[in-house]
Scaffold this active site. Sequence first.
Site, mmCIF file in Angstrom:
data_model
loop_
_atom_site.group_PDB
_atom_site.id
_atom_site.type_symbol
_atom_site.label_atom_id
_atom_site.label_comp_id
_atom_site.label_asym_id
_atom_site.label_seq_id
_atom_site.Cartn_x
_atom_site.Cartn_y
_atom_site.Cartn_z
ATOM 1 N N VAL A 89 1.093 -3.734 3.906
ATOM 2 C CA VAL A 89 1.038 -5.042 4.562
ATOM 3 C C VAL A 89 2.317 -5.869 4.354
ATOM 4 C CG1 VAL A 89 -1.487 -5.257 4.641
ATOM 5 C CG2 VAL A 89 -0.242 -6.129 2.660
ATOM 6 N N SER A 95 0.794 -1.238 0.000
ATOM 7 C CA SER A 95 0.000 0.000 0.000
ATOM 8 C C SER A 95 0.823 1.283 0.000
ATOM 9 C CB SER A 95 -0.927 0.023 1.210
ATOM 10 O OG SER A 95 -2.115 -0.628 0.900
ATOM 11 N N TYR A 124 -4.301 2.842 7.831
ATOM 12 C CA TYR A 124 -5.544 2.092 7.966
ATOM 13 C C TYR A 124 -6.405 2.791 9.012
ATOM 14 C CZ TYR A 124 -2.295 -1.007 5.613
ATOM 15 O OH TYR A 124 -1.356 -1.510 4.752
ATOM 16 N N LYS A 162 0.440 3.423 -2.949
ATOM 17 C CA LYS A 162 -0.730 4.300 -3.135
ATOM 18 C C LYS A 162 -0.347 5.778 -3.068
ATOM 19 C CE LYS A 162 -3.884 0.804 -1.226
ATOM 20 N NZ LYS A 162 -4.572 0.337 -0.009
ATOM 21 N N TYR A 207 -3.512 -2.108 -10.283
ATOM 22 C CA TYR A 207 -3.450 -1.968 -8.819
ATOM 23 C C TYR A 207 -2.566 -3.065 -8.203
ATOM 24 C CZ TYR A 207 -4.824 -2.202 -3.957
ATOM 25 O OH TYR A 207 -4.779 -2.261 -2.579
#
Length: 304
Positions: free
Chosen positions: A258, A63, A240, A66, A188
């Site tokens: 993660v 992530s 998160y 992102k 993605y």
Amino acid sequence: MKYQEILNEIEIELSKKLKSGKIASYIPELAKIDQNKLGMHLYCINSGHYGFGDEKEKFSIQSISKVFSLTMAMNLVGDKLFSRVDVEPSGDPFNSLVQLEYENGIPRNPFINAGALVIADVLVSNLENPKKEFLNFIHKISGDDSIRVNDKVFESEKKFSHRNAALLNLMKSFGNIQNDIETVLDLYIYQCAIEMSCHELTTAFMIYANGGKMLSNNIQVISTTGIKRINAIMQTCGFYDEAGEFSFRVGLPGKSGVGGGIAAIHPGQYAVTVWSPLLNPKGNSAVGMYALERLTTLTGLSIF
Ligand code: GLU
């Protein structure tokens, strides 16, 4: 600031600390990582590079990618991006479907999976070869052309991407996904499967610490307004449903993944990355969070 001495102290403290947490196993390939890996790298604007441990070993950025995709999308379409994705913390797990249903397919922020999938859709709409251009962007800001995707991680996540496909389908039903679902999902998963070391990630994150400019050549990669926005989103949504706790304990904008990485910045001062694969119940690297808490405590500096 004596950063190497401070990092040495953190390394000693961590060696005495009992490690807790779990490796992410929902992407089977990630479960194979040695849970004892630990690296930290800090890149100071004024004084250069510091680090310890497995700081040069590559890991799955997941992530953390992102942040890069958001940067590219903002450069491509500007603020109109934020009519398709909001900028509020979600308070829900990163891959939750619930909020999306009653908020009409508009994801809460670009760092939960739904938001990152909308960003991937924007990249697919606006780039000729999105995968290649995504990797090129990382090569440019890290100054390292050797960075690649881990094909095994890519294939492994592809087989278990039903929830992300569900998010895409739900958003498409609300008209918030413009391209073919398989194409967006593919980009993605590709961006998440890129591998970088703490050293490489820290160098790439320097643009967020340095007002949008690469330190090596002063090239402006994203505007100062863009940097304000991205750093604000990292601060409020980068961990998160634990962004409040991270602000409270560490006090820096950042993003976790993660794969066990956390990249963070102190605007005008430094970028820093920690990697330790064991995750706490919210999905953030337990040791990573502790190491960064010790960094801002021992330096006496956070953004607050
Ligand atoms: N590729 C992962 C997923 O979508 C990224 C998760 C993460 O690092 O938060 O599940």
